[in-house]
Motif scaffolding. Sequence first.
Motif, PDB file in Angstrom:
ATOM      1  N   VAL A   1      -2.772  34.644 -54.507  1.00 61.16           N
ATOM      2  CA  VAL A   1      -2.887  36.092 -55.087  1.00 61.16           C
ATOM      3  C   VAL A   1      -4.297  36.561 -55.093  1.00 61.16           C
ATOM      4  O   VAL A   1      -4.427  37.732 -54.736  1.00 61.16           O
ATOM      5  CB  VAL A   1      -1.961  36.133 -56.306  1.00 61.16           C
ATOM      6  N   TYR A   2      -4.972  35.947 -55.825  1.00 54.57           N
ATOM      7  CA  TYR A   2      -6.502  36.163 -55.899  1.00 54.57           C
ATOM      8  C   TYR A   2      -7.249  36.402 -54.557  1.00 54.57           C
ATOM      9  O   TYR A   2      -8.022  37.219 -54.488  1.00 54.57           O
ATOM     10  CB  TYR A   2      -7.318  35.257 -56.806  1.00 54.57           C
ATOM     11  N   SER A   3      -7.022  35.493 -53.711  1.00 55.42           N
ATOM     12  CA  SER A   3      -7.721  35.618 -52.384  1.00 55.42           C
ATOM     13  C   SER A   3      -7.185  36.690 -51.531  1.00 55.42           C
ATOM     14  O   SER A   3      -7.949  37.518 -50.981  1.00 55.42           O
ATOM     15  CB  SER A   3      -7.592  34.290 -51.537  1.00 55.42           C
ATOM     16  N   SER A   4      -5.822  37.091 -51.839  1.00 56.01           N
ATOM     17  CA  SER A   4      -5.272  38.139 -50.969  1.00 56.01           C
ATOM     18  C   SER A   4      -5.898  39.443 -51.663  1.00 56.01           C
ATOM     19  O   SER A   4      -6.251  40.521 -50.989  1.00 56.01           O
ATOM     20  CB  SER A   4      -3.896  38.240 -50.812  1.00 56.01           C
ATOM     21  N   MET A   5      -5.979  39.639 -52.875  1.00 53.99           N
ATOM     22  CA  MET A   5      -6.597  40.689 -53.667  1.00 53.99           C
ATOM     23  C   MET A   5      -7.949  40.935 -53.353  1.00 53.99           C
ATOM     24  O   MET A   5      -8.242  42.056 -53.181  1.00 53.99           O
ATOM     25  CB  MET A   5      -6.351  40.540 -55.156  1.00 53.99           C
ATOM     26  N   PHE A   6      -8.545  39.877 -53.231  1.00 53.59           N
ATOM     27  CA  PHE A   6     -10.053  39.966 -52.855  1.00 53.59           C
ATOM     28  C   PHE A   6     -10.300  40.719 -51.407  1.00 53.59           C
ATOM     29  O   PHE A   6     -11.052  41.412 -51.112  1.00 53.59           O
ATOM     30  CB  PHE A   6     -10.698  38.573 -53.008  1.00 53.59           C
ATOM     31  N   LEU A   7      -9.395  40.191 -50.419  1.00 54.80           N
ATOM     32  CA  LEU A   7      -9.435  40.522 -49.389  1.00 54.80           C
ATOM     33  C   LEU A   7      -9.132  42.107 -49.347  1.00 54.80           C
ATOM     34  O   LEU A   7      -9.558  43.031 -48.569  1.00 54.80           O
ATOM     35  CB  LEU A   7      -8.505  39.884 -48.388  1.00 54.80           C
ATOM     36  N   PHE A   8      -7.951  42.486 -49.898  1.00 51.81           N
ATOM     37  CA  PHE A   8      -7.395  43.856 -50.200  1.00 51.81           C
ATOM     38  C   PHE A   8      -8.721  45.101 -50.542  1.00 51.81           C
ATOM     39  O   PHE A   8      -9.057  45.688 -49.979  1.00 51.81           O
ATOM     40  CB  PHE A   8      -6.287  44.245 -51.044  1.00 51.81           C
ATOM     41  N   CYS A   9      -9.555  44.577 -51.506  1.00 54.42           N
ATOM     42  CA  CYS A   9     -10.594  45.152 -52.396  1.00 54.42           C
ATOM     43  C   CYS A   9     -11.759  45.253 -51.050  1.00 54.42           C
ATOM     44  O   CYS A   9     -12.289  46.390 -50.960  1.00 54.42           O
ATOM     45  CB  CYS A   9     -11.073  44.596 -53.575  1.00 54.42           C
ATOM     46  N   VAL A  10     -11.964  44.154 -50.332  1.00 50.68           N
ATOM     47  CA  VAL A  10     -13.078  44.262 -49.456  1.00 50.68           C
ATOM     48  C   VAL A  10     -12.549  45.301 -48.435  1.00 50.68           C
ATOM     49  O   VAL A  10     -13.364  45.794 -47.689  1.00 50.68           O
ATOM     50  CB  VAL A  10     -13.168  42.655 -48.576  1.00 50.68           C
ATOM     51  N   ALA A  11     -11.380  45.324 -48.132  1.00 49.89           N
ATOM     52  CA  ALA A  11     -10.881  46.121 -46.927  1.00 49.89           C
ATOM     53  C   ALA A  11     -11.118  47.638 -47.252  1.00 49.89           C
ATOM     54  O   ALA A  11     -11.502  48.472 -46.516  1.00 49.89           O
ATOM     55  CB  ALA A  11      -9.456  45.757 -46.605  1.00 49.89           C
ATOM     56  N   ILE A  12     -10.686  47.938 -48.527  1.00 48.17           N
ATOM     57  CA  ILE A  12     -10.953  49.256 -49.198  1.00 48.17           C
ATOM     58  C   ILE A  12     -12.678  49.736 -49.067  1.00 48.17           C
ATOM     59  O   ILE A  12     -12.830  50.693 -48.491  1.00 48.17           O
ATOM     60  CB  ILE A  12     -10.329  49.337 -50.713  1.00 48.17           C
ATOM     61  N   ILE A  13     -13.351  48.600 -49.349  1.00 48.92           N
ATOM     62  CA  ILE A  13     -14.535  48.967 -49.394  1.00 48.92           C
ATOM     63  C   ILE A  13     -15.182  49.133 -48.010  1.00 48.92           C
ATOM     64  O   ILE A  13     -16.017  50.155 -47.445  1.00 48.92           O
ATOM     65  CB  ILE A  13     -15.570  47.906 -49.889  1.00 48.92           C
ATOM     66  N   GLU A  14     -14.574  48.344 -46.886  1.00 49.76           N
ATOM     67  CA  GLU A  14     -15.187  48.449 -45.811  1.00 49.76           C
ATOM     68  C   GLU A  14     -14.802  49.647 -44.941  1.00 49.76           C
ATOM     69  O   GLU A  14     -15.251  50.082 -44.127  1.00 49.76           O
ATOM     70  CB  GLU A  14     -14.506  47.313 -44.806  1.00 49.76           C
ATOM     71  N   SER A  15     -13.402  50.436 -45.536  1.00 46.64           N
ATOM     72  CA  SER A  15     -12.971  51.553 -45.098  1.00 46.64           C
ATOM     73  C   SER A  15     -13.847  52.569 -45.198  1.00 46.64           C
ATOM     74  O   SER A  15     -13.695  53.611 -44.613  1.00 46.64           O
ATOM     75  CB  SER A  15     -11.478  51.597 -45.358  1.00 46.64           C
TER      76      SER A  15
END
Length: 109
Positions: free
Chosen positions: A17-31
């Motif tokens: 859960v934490y790794s997927s949440m981290f990737l979601f946050c990174v994707a938002i920042i990348e966007s």
Amino acid sequence: MKFDLNKFIAKTLAVGVYSSMFLFCVAIIESFFKKSNVLDRSFFGIMNGLIALDPNATLFSGIVILMLTPVVRVLFLAIGYFIEGDLRFCFYSILVLLILIFSVYFGVH
């Protein structure tokens, strides 16, 4: 020190859960910084997108990790029950794992 299967499974779920949440946050920042291209949904397409910092690839990999977390949990339960010698629950876990695999396979195709 005795191996506690419940704590291990809880840590496995937390890591997923934490790794997927981290990737979601990174994707938002990348966007915010990069426009996303069309996503190639193959494994190598996602890996190339992650290397190129594509927001869609990062978001898709977070979703895949989040979806695979329960499957990994059931796999670790089956292994843990086998190590503990509880073959009945090991059989049930393998049965649930097979049901998960078949439902994912037939749900995609």
